[in-house]
Enzyme design. Structure first.
Site, short mmCIF file in Angstrom:
data_model
loop_
_atom_site.label_atom_id
_atom_site.label_comp_id
_atom_site.label_asym_id
_atom_site.label_seq_id
_atom_site.Cartn_x
_atom_site.Cartn_y
_atom_site.Cartn_z
CG ASP A 266 -1.82 1.09 1.31
OD1 ASP A 266 -2.42 1.16 0.23
OD2 ASP A 266 -1.83 1.99 2.42
CD GLU B 251 -2.10 2.59 -3.68
OE1 GLU B 251 -3.20 3.22 -3.66
OE2 GLU B 251 -1.63 2.43 -2.38
CG ASP C 197 -7.69 3.33 -3.78
OD1 ASP C 197 -8.76 3.67 -2.54
OD2 ASP C 197 -6.69 2.64 -3.28
#
Length: 588
Positions: free
Chosen positions: A332, A361, A428
């Protein structure tokens, strides 16, 4: 890679000044030729090794009318080499790139920056099992409820009372992270055969460690499974049963921050003599520390040696869960940790699983992560914005679309391209079908493109049955198990089965063969030895006719996915493409 057609399109998009097409990413110590056309004066190349911050120059030599060459040896360690050209009588030449956006897409914007070549270690590229695989992303609270008895074991959500919603209700708006629907790991176990039937090869889970919110992106304890999702025994069963079905599992590594309710932060608050005090940057101890994106309930870690040891040490979080059976991690907010931290993460993972799949990410150019010593892949939002811009929003011409794809392919080490996590929706973003305004033609066309292109196509849970949502939180709806869309499901199963059964679609090379801006048509070929597939796309609302020059002969071509009328003659395939058509063409 770059066909003559793609290079011509790139040149049309850059009509002013000398022209240079950068080479693709290269292995360590490679010797390459740089060429430049359109200059009357002798250019000099200024190169920079970005990791070592070392620069050098090379004078180009004449190779024809206004054409210049230079032979360059690349470094013997992973790095990004940037470079530009300097002239005695003209401004420096830098690369003109489309600005793709970051967490939101941009279209019609250009910027300049130095050219670049990613220099990678060929011995440390992604494992064979990751190449071209089909990934399925699961948001655990919303996928399936297999154990109603754990539905209300919440820790509390930062002073907000939790909301326990019925399956099928919409998520809370505006979101506070406190609405729970009861999805859990046992629910995933119960649906593994559904995923096998769909054709899934790898599961990516949003966070499953103990945390207050429904998204769990701020852990209380990285060594504990969230009780609302299950326990160690259920986790072990999930891993065993997934692996028994040939499905790999990767987890979310949220190693930048934790919860203000975490064991780490509360220990730091209890005493400045606590070993955890040094893990945080307090602006006013004991109540205020620097939080991720300014959120006080998500205090960021300081990368002190103790913190790094906890995550990347021999018994740390990274190695622990790999020993427990997972096959990799998705990191992340990767840019919010240092590159050195993630290189330690890579070493920790390799100490347990040399073939672990590690995904960053990162919403922009991720080539510096893909050199062999950090990550295997990135979440490829560059691909997301390109496909959406061309096939859904109509904001890119076929030439601009191809230019974006070719730029991404050049940036990415060739042995890593097939492992990149290509996606069209995620936790997202908004849902793709909603972005399409409910137009199933656009939706299927975009999905057909992803499933035919280079990379590891990633399906966000529910997209295969038309789940909608106008934003990230609204898109985190529950899986509609009682109302699955049979037509869409059949489309996904057919496309995935074709992909998995075709060496060309799984790991073949790609070549652009049609770029027609006037008709908004685009065609590429995938090739692996005798296996060849052409994928054609009409991004307009009118039927059109295209012609494909064949290298493989004209007999036995047929439409294996989508619809089109085809005829073959004189080493050429004529394809009548319906509006929003997406046929895949192959031979038995």
């Amino acid at each position: 890679m770059d066909s003559a057609l793609s290079q011509a399109a790139a040149a049309r998009l850059r009509p002013v000044g000398p022209l240079h097409m950068p080479p693709p990413a290269q292995p360590l110590n490679a010797v390459i030729e740089l060429s430049l056309t359109g200059s009357t004066s002798q250019p000099e190349v200024h190169l920079v090794d970005s990791r070592r911050n070392l620069s050098w120059r090379a004078l180009m030599t004449a190779a024809g009318d206004r054409t210049w060459h230079a032979t360059i040896r690349l470094p013997a360690a992973p790095t990004i080499v940037t470079y530009h050209f300097e002239f005695a009588d003209a401004p420096p030449l830098l690369e003109q790139r489309q600005y793709e956006g970051e967490t939101t897409p941009h279209y019609g914007e250009w910027f300049t920056r130095p050219f670049q070549i990613a220099v990678y270690d060929p011995a440390r590229m992604p494992a064979d099992w990751t190449q071209g695989m089909v990934i399925y992303q699961i948001f655990p609270d919303r996928f399936a409820n297999g154990e109603p008895g754990n539905d209300r074991l919440t820790h509390g959500v930062y002073g907000h009372p939790p909301i326990f919603k019925s399956w099928g209700e919409l998520p809370e708006a505006p979101p506070l992270g406190r609405d729970f629907f009861g999805g859990d790991l046992r629910g995933v176990i119960a649906k593994l055969d559904y995923l096998v039937n769909l054709g899934v090869e790898c599961l990516y889970f949003n966070p499953i460690f103990a945390a207050p919110t429904n998204h769990r992106y701020e852990a209380i304890d990285f060594m504990q499974i969230e009780p609302m999702l299950g326990d160690d025994a259920v986790f072990d069963q999930l891993i065993a049963e997934a692996h028994a079905r040939g499905i790999r599992v990767i987890l979310d590594a949220v190693f930048n921050h934790c919860s203000a309710d975490s064991v780490y932060y509360q220990a730091a608050q209890s005493s400045r003599e606590s070993p955890y005090y040094r893990w945080f940057s307090f602006t006013q101890w004991p109540h205020n520390a620097v939080g991720w994106a300014g959120f006080g309930f998500m205090p960021e870690f300081v990368e002190c040696p103790e913190m790094e040891h906890y995550f990347n040490g021999p018994a740390g979080v990274t190695a622990h869960w790999l020993r427990r059976g997972i096959d990799g991690w998705r990191a992340d907010v990767a840019p919010d940790n240092s590159d050195a931290f993630w290189r330690g993460f890579r070493l920790a993972a390799e100490s347990v699983r040399p073939d672990a799949y590690l995904v960053a990410e990162h919403w922009v150019d991720s080539s510096h992560y893909l050199l062999g010593d950090t990550f295997s892949a990135a979440m490829n939002y560059r691909f997301t914005w390109a496909v959406r811009g061309f096939l859904v929003l109509g904001r890119l011409t076929p030439s601009e679309f191809d230019d974006r794809l070719m730029t991404w392919l050049r940036d990415t080490p060739p042995p890593a391209r097939h492992a990149q996590m290509n996606l069209l929706s995620s936790h997202d973003t908004d849902r793709l079908l909603t972005l399409c305004g409910g137009d199933r033609r656009k939706f299927q066309q975009a999905m057909a493109f992803m499933l035919a292109y280079v990379g590891a196509p990633t399906i966000y849970y529910g997209d295969e049955t038309g789940l909608e949502g106008s934003g990230p939180e609204d898109g985190r709806r529950t899986m509609p198990w009682d109302a699955l869309d049979a037509e869409l499901g059949a489309f996904f199963k057919a496309a995935i089965a074709l992909r998995r059964g075709s060496p060309a679609l799984r790991t073949g090379e790609v070549e652009t063969v049609v770029i027609d801006d006037a008709e908004r048509a685009y065609v590429f070929a995938r090739r692996a030895a005798a296996s060849v597939v052409y994928a054609a796309f009409n991004a307009s609302d009118a039927d059109t006719e295209i012609e494909i020059v064949l290298n493989e002969g004209t007999t036995d071509w047929r439409v294996v996915l989508g619809q089109a009328v085809i005829s073959a003659a004189d080493d050429q395939l004529t394809v009548m493409l319906p509006a929003r058509g997406f046929p895949w063409l192959a031979r038995p």
